[in-house]
Design a protein around this motif. Sequence first.
Motif, PDB file in Angstrom:
ATOM      1  N   ALA A   1       5.401   1.474 -16.160  1.00 33.94           N
ATOM      2  CA  ALA A   1       6.114   0.887 -15.027  1.00 33.94           C
ATOM      3  C   ALA A   1       7.288   1.774 -14.614  1.00 33.94           C
ATOM      4  N   GLN A   2       7.964   2.362 -15.586  1.00 31.71           N
ATOM      5  CA  GLN A   2       9.092   3.243 -15.268  1.00 31.71           C
ATOM      6  C   GLN A   2       8.630   4.458 -14.475  1.00 31.71           C
ATOM      7  N   ASN A   3       7.472   4.995 -14.849  1.00 33.66           N
ATOM      8  CA  ASN A   3       6.919   6.129 -14.112  1.00 33.66           C
ATOM      9  C   ASN A   3       6.541   5.738 -12.689  1.00 33.66           C
ATOM     10  N   VAL A   4       5.889   4.597 -12.570  1.00 29.20           N
ATOM     11  CA  VAL A   4       5.480   4.113 -11.248  1.00 29.20           C
ATOM     12  C   VAL A   4       6.715   3.855 -10.390  1.00 29.20           C
ATOM     13  N   PHE A   5       7.725   3.281 -11.004  1.00 24.84           N
ATOM     14  CA  PHE A   5       8.985   2.972 -10.320  1.00 24.84           C
ATOM     15  C   PHE A   5       9.534   4.222  -9.625  1.00 24.84           C
TER      16      PHE A   5
END
Length: 146
Positions: free
Chosen positions: A48-52
């Motif tokens: 999720a952090q990467n997608v964010f």
Amino acid sequence: MLGLGWRPFNQAEEHQIVSSIVEAEKLTSGEIKVHVDKWCKTDPVYKAQNVFHHLKMDETQARNGVLIYVALKEHKISIIGDVGIHELVGPGFWNNTMDHMLQEIKSKGVVEGICAGIDDAAKLLATHFPAKDDDKDELSNDISYG
Ligand code: CA
Ligand code: CA
């Protein structure tokens, strides 16, 4: 589904999710997004952090974006917020919201679970980042697909 790529939700389900985001963002300047993958070969919070970052969610003015991440085929889900929100709430909020989402997913299905997360985030964001007259939709409300 010509050229549209992977679409796990039907039109009504997509509409339900996007409408929840639209309604939520009427209450707050914060930005909520939903990203759906088939698979997630790593920790769903890390992903999720990467997608964010990829969705430029870390470029909002007040750093108040919230991302709900779902890997459908593996039943993985996570919710993360930007630094502006972390300054205001501790991990309790995210844990409670995760529990709420998982409960709703179990009893009513994944779409309801996502919408529960959107509603919880909306309440939190509305408290700390109320909507302003000149509010912009900084990030599109469409569902992002991996
Ligand atoms: Ca906004
Ligand atoms: Ca938005």
